[in-house]
Design an enzyme around this catalytic site. Structure first.
Site, short mmCIF file in Angstrom:
data_model
loop_
_atom_site.label_atom_id
_atom_site.label_comp_id
_atom_site.label_asym_id
_atom_site.label_seq_id
_atom_site.Cartn_x
_atom_site.Cartn_y
_atom_site.Cartn_z
CD GLN A 1 -1.14 -0.51 3.70
OE1 GLN A 1 -1.22 0.26 4.65
NE2 GLN A 1 -1.83 -1.64 3.65
CG HIS B 1 -0.53 5.60 3.85
ND1 HIS B 1 -1.65 4.80 3.77
CD2 HIS B 1 0.32 4.97 4.69
CE1 HIS B 1 -1.48 3.74 4.54
NE2 HIS B 1 -0.29 3.81 5.11
CD GLU C 1 2.13 4.09 7.99
OE1 GLU C 1 0.97 4.30 8.36
OE2 GLU C 1 2.46 3.07 7.36
NE ARG D 1 -6.73 -3.26 1.24
CZ ARG D 1 -8.03 -2.98 1.35
NH1 ARG D 1 -8.75 -2.77 0.26
NH2 ARG D 1 -8.60 -2.94 2.53
#
Length: 322
Positions: free
Chosen positions: A96, A98, A115, A192
């Site tokens: 994936q 982001h 993250e 995804r």
């Protein structure tokens, strides 16, 4: 004004790749044997944590942010900016990526998602997918659309104690047998790229992919971020600085007996997750027992605190963009 910690009751998310380590390793009551995520310090509407002590007992963290901003030093922003999770990957997560804030706000109406991961435990020979080998967006597009995953995806070995910073736009996947503490922007937007052709038992269908969005937001070429990891003594403890960014700063405090004192600096509030051991948090001569699996926030009015015991904790604070 609150001069005590805000201890939090997590929310849990069942996932196709989840397991039961959140129960067996942390003692949480989980909804099923396929529980993938503990949203430990969360004000996101998809899984807000609940305050479990003091004057705000029973209040959701998002509600507290909206109604008592003074607890957080009157910090600005429509939403509480950080989200702390523990993830249990019984099998690998989907590959994936982001989006950044600009793309996410335009297309998803929420924050982007930068993250980072602290590896709590990992089976032998565990790995992450972290980045890709495409040299241009055209090559990226071709490799994705032709399913040439072995050629595209970059694999890195991981072990307990490792730290990986995952800026928005980084193709990634947590590998099988890995448990991480994740610190991220408060966003639930995931695109995804590939899901190993898995079928969701509940729906009988393959999970949705987001190919064009993934191509749009992926950083090309991939570059590993440069981290300036520092280790300092803090009283009787060791403080490791993993990352300090515009989104968040993340630290690890290890205390093997003795005590360690912290003070409020620039950040209006501070987040703590106890990953191992037990001990005490002391605020103004008030003692609070803490142990593995406990998560809490020290609000703005707590200016000084002390830890005693044998503890390993991940600590985070909001950054300039939070």
């Amino acid at each position: 004004m609150s001069k005590e910690p805000l201890f939090l009751e997590p929310a849990f998310q069942e996932k196709i790749w989840g397991g039961n380590k959140l129960a067996s390793e942390f003692g949480y009551e989980i909804p099923s044997e396929h529980t993938g995520e503990c949203w430990a310090i969360s004000a996101h509407l998809h899984g807000p944590a609940t305050v479990r002590n003091g004057e705000f007992k029973g209040v959701k963290l998002n509600e507290l942010w909206d109604s008592h901003r003074e607890v957080f030093g009157n910090a600005k922003g429509d939403v509480f900016p950080l989200l702390t999770k523990i993830l249990d990957a019984r099998t690998e997560l989907s590959v994936q990526v982001h989006p950044d804030d600009k793309y996410a706000m335009e297309h998803e109406h929420e924050l982007g998602k930068t993250e980072c991961w602290y590896v709590i435990s990992a089976d032998e020979d565990s790995e992450m997918i972290y980045g890709h080998h495409a040299k241009s967006r055209g090559e990226l597009t071709e490799l994705i659309k032709n399913g040439q995953w072995d050629k595209l995806l970059r694999h890195v070995p991981v072990k307990a104690g490792d730290f990986l910073y995952v800026p928005s736009g980084t193709i990634h996947a947590i590998g099988k047998g890995v448990v991480v503490l994740e610190t991220q922007q408060s966003s639930d937007t995931t695109y995804r790229v590939y899901d190993f052709d898995r079928v969701d038992e509940k729906t009988g269908q393959k999970r949705e992919l987001h190919i064009q969005q993934s191509i749009d937001v992926t950083n090309v070429p991939h570059k590993d971020p440069e981290l300036d990891i520092k280790v300092d003594r803090l009283g009787d403890g060791t403080l490791t600085t993993f990352v300090q960014t515009d989104f968040f700063s993340v630290y690890k405090l290890e205390l093997e007996g003795g005590q360690s004192t912290g003070t409020r600096t620039k950040a209006p509030y501070t987040l703590f997750s106890v990953l191992d051991g037990q001990g005490e948090l002391v605020i103004e001569k008030q003692n609070y027992p803490i142990k593995k699996g406990v998560h809490f926030i020290l609000p703005f009015d707590v200016k000084k605190w002390q830890f005693k015991g044998n503890l390993t904790m991940i600590i985070s604070e909001p950054g300039e963009k939070a």
